[in-house]
Design an enzyme around this catalytic site. Structure first.
Site, mmCIF file in Angstrom:
data_model
loop_
_atom_site.group_PDB
_atom_site.id
_atom_site.type_symbol
_atom_site.label_atom_id
_atom_site.label_comp_id
_atom_site.label_asym_id
_atom_site.label_seq_id
_atom_site.Cartn_x
_atom_site.Cartn_y
_atom_site.Cartn_z
ATOM 1 N N HIS A 52 3.715 -2.257 3.117
ATOM 2 C CA HIS A 52 3.781 -0.913 2.528
ATOM 3 C C HIS A 52 5.131 -0.724 1.851
ATOM 4 C CE1 HIS A 52 0.706 -0.614 5.658
ATOM 5 N NE2 HIS A 52 0.192 0.400 4.974
ATOM 6 N N HIS B 93 -5.934 3.031 -4.058
ATOM 7 C CA HIS B 93 -5.920 3.236 -2.601
ATOM 8 C C HIS B 93 -6.331 4.665 -2.254
ATOM 9 C CE1 HIS B 93 -5.122 1.926 1.402
ATOM 10 N NE2 HIS B 93 -3.972 2.559 1.574
ATOM 11 N N ASP C 91 0.806 -1.216 0.000
ATOM 12 C CA ASP C 91 0.000 0.000 0.000
ATOM 13 C C ASP C 91 0.841 1.269 0.000
ATOM 14 O OD1 ASP C 91 -2.040 -1.797 0.280
ATOM 15 O OD2 ASP C 91 -2.914 -0.885 2.070
#
Length: 473
Positions: free
Chosen positions: A439, A348, A297
């Protein structure tokens, strides 16, 4: 610690974007709505951050709903003093938020996003927009940061005005604010009573495409908090005599931008973009072999995402990247490399807000703008989205046709910047068909990937995209 992640132009959060003052000398209070759904209230020229050599986006974020935050500001080679000023302000706000709001059930959210105002010649201008849901006054605030490449110096917004002209400039602002609902002479006199208060009040000033000056006042600065934000727009003819030498150059570079930005940087990092191309579609049958989906992400981030793509290619592993729109705009070449490498690119949101706190129109804007940026970079629209913080409700679901994706394994890598810990978490918790949350904005998370790939490959795992995993179950 510096991490990289969370625009040609930013979705201006909050009532500020709803102000529609356009004429010379206008001043209008803004609505108290939590976030805007569309563009700027006055004409601004789009700046393409992808053409800024060596640009990095400095970012931090959480995935914890009890402590939701996402912060973002740009680091442009040559403008180190300006970057330091933004860093100090952002880290200060984040520290205050984490100390006062995280875990106390207040429901507050901190979101700091950025917008390039001008990046031309020897002038750089950036606006940071902050929405702090834990603040009593509603928490919307904006500030502009300026860099003077000719002088090699960081400038505040008030430096756009010549020192000897500031009294006349302030008098002009006060005259245009007088008579507006919620504004009184006593409030104005208090606001502009001393140099320090003037600098604080005039924290957000930027030029329009026709050379006018847009001055934005945060809630409570020139009127009661309930009245909202105020904006004054001065025409080019009115404001030009008051501008400093730097202000005139900033005005000129906004109205007639050059094709490049030169701030005198001694060294500009060369972009590193992997060129690995996946061969054909993935034919892994997850009914016959053990599959797992690694998801990343908040990127893309330079250079972290490029390093990660290299690691994945070495193991012929595929992953899913849930990208933040403002980062896609800054690094489309990395998003293109993700798709070319056989990976899936998901949505996102544009600036990582909690979508459950937005209206359907605002949700559609956050996701639609990001999907458009992804398509521009890859030639293909995404089909998946991951809601920031995993926050989703019926309103979010009905506002988009994208399919939501959450996760089974949370590495909490945003909290624990420890490569060994992150890798061990994945290795210990991995199950058949798991969806793992990581991430690619954190160097420590990227550094954990080789151990994950090496260990799980030895155990017979195959790394596939989320859509492939779903299609073959």
């Amino acid at each position: 610690m510096r991490t990289h992640t969370l625009l040609p132009s930013l979705l201006l959060i909050g009532a500020l974007s709803l102000t529609t003052a356009c004429s010379s000398g206008s001043a209008e209070p803004a609505s108290a709505g939590p976030r805007a759904t569309s563009g700027s209230p006055s004409p601004v020229r789009t700046v393409d951050p992808a053409r800024l050599k060596g640009l990095e986006i400095v970012n931090d974020s959480s995935e914890q709903r009890s402590c939701p935050f996402a912060t973002s500001y740009p680091d442009v080679p040559g403008a180190e003093a300006m970057t330091a000023a933004m860093k100090k302000d952002v880290e200060g706000r984040l520290a205050t938020f984490r100390e006062g709001s995280c875990g106390n059930g207040s429901g507050g959210e901190l979101n700091i996003s950025h917008q390039f105002l001008v990046a031309s010649g020897d002038v750089l201008g950036v606006r940071l927009t902050t929405q702090d849901g834990s603040a009593a006054s509603g928490g919307l605030s904006t500030r502009t940061y300026w860099y003077d490449g000719k002088a090699g110096a960081y400038r505040t917004a008030v430096d756009l005005i010549a020192g000897g002209a500031r009294n006349a400039f302030v008098a002009g602002l006060k005259e245009r604010l007088k008579g507006r609902e919620g504004v009184d002479s006593v409030s104005l006199d208090d606001t502009f009573s001393a140099p320090a208060s003037v600098t604080s009040a005039l924290g957000d000033m930027a030029f329009t495409t026709d050379g006018g000056l847009r001055v934005s006042f945060d809630r409570g600065v020139v009127g009661p908090p309930a009245a909202g934000n105020y904006v004054v727009i001065l025409s080019k003819k009115t404001v030009t005599p008051w501008l400093s030498a730097f202000g005139k150059r900033a005005q000129r570079q906004t109205v007639t931008p050059t094709s490049s930005l030169d701030l005198g940087a001694t060294q500009t990092p060369a972009p590193v973009v992997p060129t690995h191309t996946a061969s054909g579609d993935d034919d892994t049958d997850c009914q016959k072999v053990t599959c797992i989906a690694l998801t990343f992400d908040d990127g893309p981030a330079a250079p972290e995402t490029a390093t990660l793509l290299t690691y994945l290619a070495q193991y012929k592993a595929r992953a899913t990247f849930f990208t933040v729109g403002q980062n896609v705009a800054s690094h489309p070449e990395l998003v293109h490399a993700e798709a070319a490498g056989g990976h899936e690119v998901g949505n996102h949101s544009w600036s990582h807000p909690d979508l459950t706190k937005l209206s359907p129109e605002q949700i559609a804007y956050q996701l639609g703008r990001t999907s458009a940026a992804i398509k521009a970079a890859t030639g293909k629209e995404p089909v998946l989205f991951r809601p920031p913080y995993g926050a989703i409700n019926a309103t979010v679901r009905s506002a988009t046709k994208l399919s939501p994706v959450l996760w089974d394994v949370d590495t909490e890598d945003w909290k624990y910047r420890d490569s060994a810990r992150v890798a061990q978490t994945v290795i210990d918790k991995a199950q058949r068909n798991s969806v793992v949350l990581m991430h690619d904005i954190h160097p420590t998370s990227v550094a954990a990937v080789p151990q994950i790939l090496r260990t799980l490959t030895a155990r017979g795992y195959h790394f596939v995209t989320v859509s492939h995993l779903r299609a073959t179950l």
